[in-house]
Design an enzyme around this catalytic site. Structure first.
Site, PDB file in Angstrom:
ATOM      1  N   LYS A  42     -35.097   1.150 -21.652  1.00  0.00           N
ATOM      2  CA  LYS A  42     -34.713   2.526 -21.882  1.00  0.00           C
ATOM      3  C   LYS A  42     -33.365   2.849 -21.255  1.00  0.00           C
ATOM      4  O   LYS A  42     -32.697   3.805 -21.650  1.00  0.00           O
ATOM      5  CB  LYS A  42     -35.776   3.458 -21.250  1.00  0.00           C
ATOM      6  N   GLY A  43     -32.987   2.098 -20.242  1.00  0.00           N
ATOM      7  CA  GLY A  43     -31.862   2.454 -19.374  1.00  0.00           C
ATOM      8  C   GLY A  43     -30.560   2.807 -20.061  1.00  0.00           C
ATOM      9  O   GLY A  43     -29.806   3.638 -19.573  1.00  0.00           O
ATOM     10  N   ASP A  99     -27.277  -0.739 -19.431  1.00  0.00           N
ATOM     11  CA  ASP A  99     -26.948   0.150 -18.314  1.00  0.00           C
ATOM     12  C   ASP A  99     -26.330  -0.604 -17.138  1.00  0.00           C
ATOM     13  O   ASP A  99     -25.288  -0.228 -16.627  1.00  0.00           O
ATOM     14  CB  ASP A  99     -28.194   0.940 -17.860  1.00  0.00           C
ATOM     15  N   ASP A 102     -27.625  -6.988 -13.421  1.00  0.00           N
ATOM     16  CA  ASP A 102     -28.037  -7.248 -12.046  1.00  0.00           C
ATOM     17  C   ASP A 102     -28.086  -8.774 -11.862  1.00  0.00           C
ATOM     18  O   ASP A 102     -27.059  -9.399 -11.645  1.00  0.00           O
ATOM     19  CB  ASP A 102     -29.400  -6.559 -11.881  1.00  0.00           C
ATOM     20  N   LYS A 130     -23.604  -5.486 -10.829  1.00  0.00           N
ATOM     21  CA  LYS A 130     -23.732  -5.806  -9.399  1.00  0.00           C
ATOM     22  C   LYS A 130     -23.480  -7.297  -9.255  1.00  0.00           C
ATOM     23  O   LYS A 130     -24.419  -8.096  -9.266  1.00  0.00           O
ATOM     24  CB  LYS A 130     -25.168  -5.532  -8.933  1.00  0.00           C
ATOM     25  N   VAL A 152     -29.405   1.911  -7.465  1.00  0.00           N
ATOM     26  CA  VAL A 152     -28.858   3.175  -7.957  1.00  0.00           C
ATOM     27  C   VAL A 152     -29.767   3.828  -9.002  1.00  0.00           C
ATOM     28  O   VAL A 152     -30.541   3.162  -9.683  1.00  0.00           O
ATOM     29  CB  VAL A 152     -27.431   2.994  -8.534  1.00  0.00           C
ATOM     30  N   ASP A 158     -33.401   4.279 -13.673  1.00  0.00           N
ATOM     31  CA  ASP A 158     -34.611   4.834 -13.070  1.00  0.00           C
ATOM     32  C   ASP A 158     -35.035   4.104 -11.809  1.00  0.00           C
ATOM     33  O   ASP A 158     -34.652   2.961 -11.561  1.00  0.00           O
ATOM     34  CB  ASP A 158     -35.776   4.739 -14.053  1.00  0.00           C
ATOM     35  N   ARG A 164     -33.857   9.307 -14.331  1.00  0.00           N
ATOM     36  CA  ARG A 164     -32.930   8.942 -15.412  1.00  0.00           C
ATOM     37  C   ARG A 164     -32.076  10.139 -15.822  1.00  0.00           C
ATOM     38  O   ARG A 164     -30.997   9.999 -16.371  1.00  0.00           O
ATOM     39  CB  ARG A 164     -33.699   8.469 -16.653  1.00  0.00           C
TER      40      ARG A 164
END
Ligand code: IMP
Ligand code: MG
Length: 179
Positions: A42-43, A99, A102, A130, A152, A158, A164
């Site tokens: 969803k991000g 989004d 990572d 990141k 974050v 989220d 969000r």
């Protein structure tokens, strides 16, 4: 309001400028072409909504939901496709919209899967990265910002499905982290 954010890392204004820069790059690179923005839910949906409104080349949107096998222990690097793209991407110009990158494990798996479908081109646009956390190298063709290794929230991101809606990217106050 927004007390769960210990501090703001990227303000609304900085977000707006960053998204405009990314859209400018995409508009320049894809001039005369048609693109598909493929967002990972969803991000990515907040970022993608802003990005697409700044894109001026013909574009359509599509979404995918993927999850890494084994929850938090990303050992296999495999992903489970919970919802696939709705359209065939063969011979199309595709930009994956994410989004945050990572470990890079989800994205490298998704790139592999989509590459096999023989799109005309396949690139990655991520709002955040990141780099300190990277386990799998992924090339981010369009990157908003690099951030330090902090958790974050906001702007689509989220913690346990919450926050969000925050209009900025902030660092989650550890007192809201639960087991
Ligand atoms: P990875 O690159 O495969 O490790 O997975 C990236 C995904 O982890 C992103 O799409 C986010 O959903 C989630 N994620 C990683 N870091 C953060 C963070 O700081 N805040 C919220 N979600 C994050
Ligand atoms: Mg998430």
């Amino acid at each position: 309001m927004y007390e769960e954010a210990e501090r703001i890392l990227i303000s609304k204004e900085e977000i707006e400028k960053t998204v405009q820069r990314l859209a400018d790059e995409i508009n320049r690179d894809y001039a005369g072409k048609e693109i598909i923005l493929a967002g990972l839910l969803k991000g990515s949906f907040v970022f993608m909504g802003d990005l697409m409104r700044k894109i001026t080349v013909p574009c359509s949107i599509d979404f995918m939901i993927v999850s890494s096998y084994g929850g938090r222990t990303f050992s296999s690097g495999e992903v489970n496709i919970k919802k696939d793209l709705g359209e065939d991407i063969k011979d199309k110009h595709v930009i994956i919209v994410e989004d945050i990158i990572d470990s890079g494990i989800t994205l490298s798996a998704v790139l592999n899967i989509l590459r096999h479908r023989e799109p005309a081109s396949l690139r990655l646009c991520a709002f955040l990265s990141k780099p300190a956390r990277r386990q799998k190298e992924v090339v981010i063709d369009y990157l908003g910002m690099e951030i330090p290794d902090e958790f974050v929230i906001g702007y689509g991101l989220d913690y346990d499905e919450k926050y969000r809606n925050f209009p900025f990217v902030g660092i989650l106050d550890p007192k809201y982290i639960h087991e």
